[in-house]
Each structure stands twice: as C-alpha cells, then as structure tokens.
Design an enzyme around this catalytic site. Structure first.
Site, PDB file in Angstrom:
ATOM      1  N   SER A   1      14.998  22.304 -15.217  1.00  0.00           N
ATOM      2  CA  SER A   1      13.834  23.152 -15.412  1.00  0.00           C
ATOM      3  C   SER A   1      14.301  24.504 -15.949  1.00  0.00           C
ATOM      4  O   SER A   1      15.359  24.993 -15.567  1.00  0.00           O
ATOM      5  CB  SER A   1      13.110  23.351 -14.078  1.00  0.00           C
TER       6      SER A   1
ATOM      7  N   GLU B   1       9.478   9.366 -16.276  1.00  0.00           N
ATOM      8  CA  GLU B   1       8.072   9.752 -16.473  1.00  0.00           C
ATOM      9  C   GLU B   1       7.570   9.317 -17.839  1.00  0.00           C
ATOM     10  O   GLU B   1       6.442   8.836 -17.992  1.00  0.00           O
ATOM     11  CB  GLU B   1       7.920  11.270 -16.318  1.00  0.00           C
TER      12      GLU B   1
ATOM     13  N   HIS C   1       0.833  -1.218   0.000  1.00  0.00           N
ATOM     14  CA  HIS C   1       0.000   0.000   0.000  1.00  0.00           C
ATOM     15  C   HIS C   1       0.867   1.269   0.000  1.00  0.00           C
ATOM     16  O   HIS C   1       0.416   2.325   0.443  1.00  0.00           O
ATOM     17  CB  HIS C   1      -0.955   0.060   1.205  1.00  0.00           C
TER      18      HIS C   1
ATOM     19  N   LYS D   1      16.155  22.251  -9.933  1.00  0.00           N
ATOM     20  CA  LYS D   1      15.456  21.033 -10.345  1.00  0.00           C
ATOM     21  C   LYS D   1      16.288  20.091 -11.189  1.00  0.00           C
ATOM     22  O   LYS D   1      17.060  20.507 -12.040  1.00  0.00           O
ATOM     23  CB  LYS D   1      14.212  21.413 -11.155  1.00  0.00           C
TER      24      LYS D   1
END
Ligand code: ARG
Length: 455
Positions: A274, A287, A153, A280
């Site tokens: 970024s 992704e 979970h 970043k």
C-alpha cells in the site's frame, strides 16, 4: 474489391464502423494457413495452375513474414485481414493473386480462420489448467494430512485436510479441461469451401483442405458452416465456468491470507503493498482473479446476444464475435497463469490451520457419531445430546475436548472416557475413510490417481 458495382467509396464513418482490421489482424497466421491450403487444393483439382499455386503459396509466406516482423502496413480501407492479405499478395506476385479467391468467400474464410484460432486457445487453456492442477497437487501432497477447518456457510463445520481442500480444485479444473476437450472435438470440422453459403460449382476437394488444416472432416452443410459460431460460444461457456472456479479459489485466498485467518502467506511476487499503510501486503492478484469472470462471462453473454435470432446464413453481426472471444481468451490464459504462479508460491501455515481446525466445536459430529456407534443412540437423539454438550462447553468458554468426563456425564450418563478419543481433529479426519472422504489415506489415493492422469 467490389469497385465494379460501386460508383462511390464508403463514407468515413461507414469505414470506421465496418472495418475489422483493427482486431482481426490477430487472425493473420490462420488466414494465411487457410489460404495456402486452399491454393494447394485448387491446383490439385486442376482449378488453378501449379505455377499460380506455387506463386500464391510462396507469396503468402512473404506476407506472413512481413506481418510477423511488424513491417506490414495494415489498411482500414481494405476492411479486414482477408482483404489486407490478398491485396498485399497481389503487390508481391501480381496477377495470380487474383485466382486465390476462386471457390471461396470471406464467409467461409473467416469461419475457418476463427475456428483455427479458437482451437489454439483451447489448447492453451488446457495447458494452463494442467499447470495449475500440478501446482495444486504439489500443495496437496505437502499437506495431505494437515488439518484445517472445513466450512459450510463459512461457519466451521468439520475438520478436513489441506490436501483434500486442494484436491477439490483439482477436480473442478479437471472438469474444465474435459469441457474444453469436448468443445475442441465438436468444433474440429472445416467450413472452408462452403463459399458464400451454397457451396461452389468448382470441383473442389473439401476433404483435402480439412485434412491439411488439421480438421477431422469438412462441415457437412454449407449454410451451417458459414453461419455457425457454436464453437466460439462453447469456448466462452467453458471459459466462464473455468473463470468461476478461479474466482472461488481466489476468494478463498483473499480470506485465507487475511490477518484474521493467516492460513496462507502469499509470496511477495504475487502481492502488492500500500502506498500509505506500510504494514500492508495485499492479495491483488487474487482479487483480480476474483473479478476476471466479469469480463469472460460478459463476453459470453455478448456473443449469445449477437447470435440469437440471426437468420441463415452469414450476417455482418457476426463480425462482433471476435473482440469478445479475443478478450475472453487473453483474460482466461492470463488468469490461469497467475493462479498457477500464486498457488505454486503460496505457503500454507500448518500451525494456524491446525489451531483453527480444533476451534468452533468442529468435532461435534464425531461426538454424535460416537454416541450412535458406542451407546446405540438413534442419530437424532445423539444430535440432541451433542448439542447440549456444545452449549455447555460454550457457557464454560471451552472447546469440547476440554470438558471433564463428569461434565459430559451430566448430559448423558452413558458417556465414558473413550469419547475423548474421537474429539481430536487428527482422529476425526483419519476416520473419514469413505471413498472421496477427507482422510489422508483417501487424499493420497486421489493425488496418486491425478498424478498418473496428468502424466
Ligand atoms: N470481417 C468479416 C467478419 O469478421 C469477414 C466476413 C465478411 N463477409 C462479408 N460478406 N462481408 O465477419
């Protein structure tokens, strides 16, 4: 090509919807390979002369070299790769080119070309999977005994080893490779010579062409041979499952590389920055890999939808098979390569993994097991006692190993000093010696097994 029957050429819109050359040019090498095998067989059977077969076979090599050199002029008016190649062959060798299409049809031709193409992609997928498995194995070997939290979970469950977690993906990918191998074995029958649908009256030798093209046998039923696309559907199905696995690993990498987890650092080579936030470092490749299954599964659903309800034998609907499979295969092979590179390059943070492993009362099950083993409590009661100890630790703001013996005994007076021996994460993982368990010794055995298997 069928001018004999037609008074007018096609409408421009008809040509646009009908032509497949824009994409089936990718089958050029397979088309020429199939035609060369067919011509050799026709000559061996005395259907065409040896001279014509030689001219056809050599001319086809010239066509292939033109296509490979990029100098071939593809024509939409010639509809597809089969007619483009044949028309150019005629320009090069003249009349004998017209004999190549004896005892075959574009229906068995395209089915053969496409099988050959998918077969190559299967080999590419298996190689890509193997490379990714090797990258995972190297990670597993380096951290066979590093502890990290295991989750259910996405809540801390029990400590596991980094090596064990890596090896879970090696298992998944092993099943993927075996699915591709199964699909390859089943699809390896040759449709060539099924002709349009019924076979042919010429004395062809389908075993000869099947063998020349590396197939195990000719397809046994000509209707099935030209109308079957199971091989493409199986490829897409196996690709979808594999992409789903990549997607799960990708999601873990996204989570693990976040500032909140810091389990892994992805290499600069597989990250992006970024344009506005200088601090970043984004896991873009992970992704994208998480998302790529959308295209691959989409292709699978699209082709199932095309094939369902089609009457025998060939229907033009089936031309819609290729773009889906091309895109899915490109996507899968790129995804495997990207994941391989990312896993090879990533650096797991051993200290961060270990710190996280010890948090979240991850050894509560070890404590309950100890109560069963040492004090003879029924497991249900041990579960209850441990729950009370966790609650106590939580109110005290500590982890289980930081409770004092007196505090432990306030919950169950049988508890002794020895309990602390099982509360450490290293002891916890080392104790999980059951076959397939997370103990470093078990993980190393699995690593050795896979290394041997992958060669
Ligand atoms: N371009 C066609 C396809 O991809 C080749 C087969 C055409 N056959 C036919 N009878 N029109 O399916």
């Amino acid at each position: 090509m069928w001018g004999g029957r037609f008074a007018a050429g096609p409408d421009a819109i008809m040509e646009a919807i009908n032509a497949s050359i824009g994409f089936d040019k990718r089958l050029a090498a397979q088309d020429i390979q199939g035609s060369r095998a067919h011509a050799a067989m026709l000559a061996a059977q005395g259907v065409i002369s040896d001279n014509d077969a030689r001219a056809i076979r050599e001319g086809l090599l010239t066509v292939l070299s033109e296509i490979e050199a990029g100098s071939f002029a593809f024509s939409t008016a010639l509809e597809d790769i089969h007619m483009n190649v044949e028309a150019r062959l005629k320009e090069i060798i003249g009349a004998p080119a017209g004999r190549l299409h004896t005892a075959r049809s574009r229906n068995d031709q395209v089915a053969t070309d496409f099988r050959l193409w998918v077969r190559d992609q299967i080999d590419g997928a298996i190689a890509g999977i193997g490379a990714l498995q090797r990258a995972l194995l190297a990670q597993a070997e380096a951290g066979a005994d590093w502890v990290m939290p295991g989750f259910t979970h996405l809540q801390t469950a029990q400590p596991v080893t980094w090596g064990h977690h890596m090896m879970a993906y090696v298992e998944m990918l092993g099943r993927d490779a075996s699915r591709f191998r199964d699909a390859r074995a089943r699809m390896n029958e040759c449709p060539l010579g099924a002709a349009a649908l019924a076979g042919t009256s010429f004395p062809i030798d389908r075993h000869m062409t099947a063998e020349a093209l590396g197939f195990d046998a000719p397809c046994a039923n000509s209707l099935d041979a030209v109308s079957d696309r199971d091989f493409a559907l199986e490829f897409l199905s196996a690709a979808t499952i594999c992409a789903m696995h990549l997607s799960r690993l990708a999601e873990e990498l996204v989570i693990w590389s976040s500032a909140q987890f810091r389990f892994v650092v992805l290499s600069d080579r597989f990250s992006t920055g970024s344009s506005i936030m200088p601090q970043k470092k984004n896991p873009d490749a992970a992704e994208l890999l998480r998302a790529k299954i959308g295209r691959i599964m989409g292709a699978m659903v699209a082709l199932f939808t095309v094939m369902k309800g089609l009457p025998l034998a060939y229907s033009k609907d089936m031309q819609e098979d290729k773009e889906q499979v091309f895109d899915a295969a490109d996507t899968l092979l790129l995804s495997l390569a990207a994941m391989g590179g990312m896993v090879r390059d990533m650096a797991a943070d051993r200290a961060a993994l270990e710190a996280a492993a010890a948090s979240g009362f991850s050894t509560a099950t070890d404590l309950a097991d100890w109560l069963v083993r040492e004090l003879g409590l029924p497991f249900r009661e041990a579960h209850h006692v441990t729950g009370a100890l966790v609650k106590l630790a939580e109110t005290e703001g500590r982890d289980l190993p930081d409770l004092t013996l007196a505090q432990m005994q306030s919950v169950h007076d049988g508890i002794t000093e020895a309990v602390f021996g099982v509360l450490g994460v290293h002891n916890s993982v080392a104790s999980r010696q059951s076959y397939g368990g997370t103990a470093p010794a078990q993980v190393r055995a699995q690593i050795a097994r896979w290394k041997e298997k992958l060669g």
